[in-house]
Scaffold this motif. Structure first.
Motif, PDB file in Angstrom:
ATOM      1  N   GLY A  36      44.126  26.173 111.126  1.00  0.00           N
ATOM      2  CA  GLY A  36      42.864  25.447 111.225  1.00  0.00           C
ATOM      3  C   GLY A  36      42.693  24.341 110.201  1.00  0.00           C
ATOM      4  N   GLN A  37      43.750  24.028 109.461  1.00  0.00           N
ATOM      5  CA  GLN A  37      43.665  22.994 108.424  1.00  0.00           C
ATOM      6  C   GLN A  37      44.562  21.808 108.756  1.00  0.00           C
ATOM      7  OE1 GLN A  37      44.787  25.213 104.842  1.00  0.00           O
ATOM      8  NE2 GLN A  37      42.617  25.290 104.241  1.00  0.00           N
ATOM      9  N   SER A  82      49.144  18.793 110.593  1.00  0.00           N
ATOM     10  CA  SER A  82      47.943  19.431 111.135  1.00  0.00           C
ATOM     11  C   SER A  82      48.240  20.727 111.864  1.00  0.00           C
ATOM     12  CB  SER A  82      47.232  18.469 112.093  1.00  0.00           C
ATOM     13  OG  SER A  82      46.038  19.060 112.590  1.00  0.00           O
ATOM     14  N   ASN A  83      47.368  21.692 111.613  1.00  0.00           N
ATOM     15  CA  ASN A  83      47.323  22.934 112.387  1.00  0.00           C
ATOM     16  C   ASN A  83      45.968  23.071 113.078  1.00  0.00           C
ATOM     17  OD1 ASN A  83      49.926  23.861 111.610  1.00  0.00           O
ATOM     18  ND2 ASN A  83      49.096  24.535 109.640  1.00  0.00           N
ATOM     19  N   GLU A  84      45.359  21.926 113.365  1.00  0.00           N
ATOM     20  CA  GLU A  84      44.040  21.895 114.002  1.00  0.00           C
ATOM     21  C   GLU A  84      44.050  20.817 115.089  1.00  0.00           C
ATOM     22  OE1 GLU A  84      40.878  22.090 115.663  1.00  0.00           O
ATOM     23  OE2 GLU A  84      40.899  23.546 114.009  1.00  0.00           O
ATOM     24  N   THR A 106      39.249  20.741 107.127  1.00  0.00           N
ATOM     25  CA  THR A 106      39.063  21.441 108.399  1.00  0.00           C
ATOM     26  C   THR A 106      38.240  20.537 109.308  1.00  0.00           C
ATOM     27  OG1 THR A 106      37.002  22.516 107.757  1.00  0.00           O
ATOM     28  CG2 THR A 106      39.055  23.646 107.165  1.00  0.00           C
ATOM     29  N   LYS A 107      38.053  20.946 110.555  1.00  0.00           N
ATOM     30  CA  LYS A 107      37.254  20.126 111.467  1.00  0.00           C
ATOM     31  C   LYS A 107      35.801  20.048 111.033  1.00  0.00           C
ATOM     32  CE  LYS A 107      36.365  23.899 114.738  1.00  0.00           C
ATOM     33  NZ  LYS A 107      36.495  24.359 116.148  1.00  0.00           N
TER      34      LYS A 107
END
Length: 344
Positions: A36-37, A82-84, A106-107
């Motif tokens: 998510g980051q 990115s993991n988002e 984060t988003k």
């Protein structure tokens, strides 16, 4: 050894005027994004007066900095890992990463910037926090009416320059106060204020009296100190003071205070203080309206971009607090990925 990231921390709490020795420049390991980051490479860092009182160990609207902590600040940069899904690689985002080259978001802690690579710095001033500050302070708290007289201190700065232009859009007569003839010419000739006074002059009270025969309805105050005291006797009955900043006190060991306090009572002046971080739900409205006015040429701006990366941030910060910058002070942390259009 893994990749690293440059950062600037507060070395210790300053005593009086801040100086370059109050900062620590060091390299730290570059963080890796978790679930998510996203990892952001900072392109531009905004330098703002509010950072200086955060360096004092006193009670405030935010927790004061401790020695060794990274200096805070608004940034705009590019997502590089990115993991988002909402923050794809290559996207430009505005976030609060402070004085460092890389950081995690984060988003919920970053907003996508829908501007070209050459224009992303606008998200740090006229289309960002300072623009929202001017918009909320002048329009929501100042409540300007056509024909009223508005005085703006620090009129060539990032917030004051926008606040005065908004007052002109609303049909007011606008008097700026700035430091030096060059800045005063900019305020009148490029920003369209009706007049501008140099606060370094010896007879500012006389000049104010000549320029405000119908008194002052709104004061947009960014400075405080002797200039604030010079304006107070000119306030109209039931006038409004929008208290946005007090930069004249930020580097004092002892506060200057207010010598003309009685004028607030005599003229029943309404003092409306605010911090724009308390009104984040207002930002989209302000930035949307400002974007239209910038496109139409009704709101103009000036950037002062310090090159050479974060190493130059302490010197640029000192210059800003002493009035040696001209326009919105930014640090180019990393060169943009596309050529920027020409700007002053």
């Amino acid at each position: 050894m893994g990749a690293d990231s440059l950062r600037v921390a507060m070395a210790d709490h300053p005593q009086g005027m801040v100086n370059e020795g109050d900062f620590l420049v060091e390299r730290t390991p570059r963080p890796a994004p978790g679930p998510g980051q996203a990892l952001v490479r900072v392109r531009y860092l905004s330098l703002d007066p509010y950072m200086r009182p955060m360096m004092n160990p006193v009670r405030s609207y935010v927790e004061p900095l401790k020695p060794g902590q990274t200096m805070p600040g608004a940034t705009v940069g590019e997502v590089v890992e990115s993991n988002e899904a909402a923050l794809p690689v290559g996207a430009h985002v505005a976030c609060m990463l402070g004085w460092q080259e890389y950081g995690l978001v984060t988003k919920d802690s970053a907003r996508i910037v829908e501007l070209s690579a050459g224009d992303i710095s606008l998200a740090l001033h006229v289309l960002g926090m300072t623009g929202a500050t001017a918009h909320y302070g002048l329009l929501r708290l100042g409540e300007p009416k056509p024909g009223e007289t508005v005085v703006v201190t620090a009129a060539s700065g990032a917030v004051g320059s926008v606040a005065g232009q908004l007052a002109k859009i609303k049909g007011c007569r606008v008097i700026g106060i700035a430091g030096g003839p060059e800045k005063c010419r900019y305020v009148t000739e490029e920003l369209g204020f009706d007049a501008c006074l140099d606060h370094r002059t010896d007879d500012i009270e006389r000049q104010l009296a000549e320029l405000t025969p119908d008194w002052v309805d709104i004061l947009f105050e960014n400075v405080g100190g002797p200039t604030f005291d010079a304006i107070l006797p000119r306030m109209n009955d039931h006038g409004r003071i929008v208290l946005c900043g007090n930069i004249s006190d930020y580097n004092r060991d002892e506060p200057y205070g207010v010598k003309g306090l009685s004028h607030l009572l005599l003229h029943r002046v309404d003092v409306r203080s605010f911090v724009i971080a308390d009104h984040r739900d207002y930002w989209p409205e302000a930035i949307g309206e400002l974007a239209a006015w910038v496109k139409e040429g009704r709101v103009r701006f000036r950037e002062d971009i310090a090159k050479g990366g974060l190493e130059g941030a302490p010197a640029a910060f000192v210059n800003m607090l002493t009035g040696r910058n001209f326009g919105k002070q930014l640090i180019e942390v990393a060169p943009p990925s596309a050529d920027r259009p020409g700007r002053s």
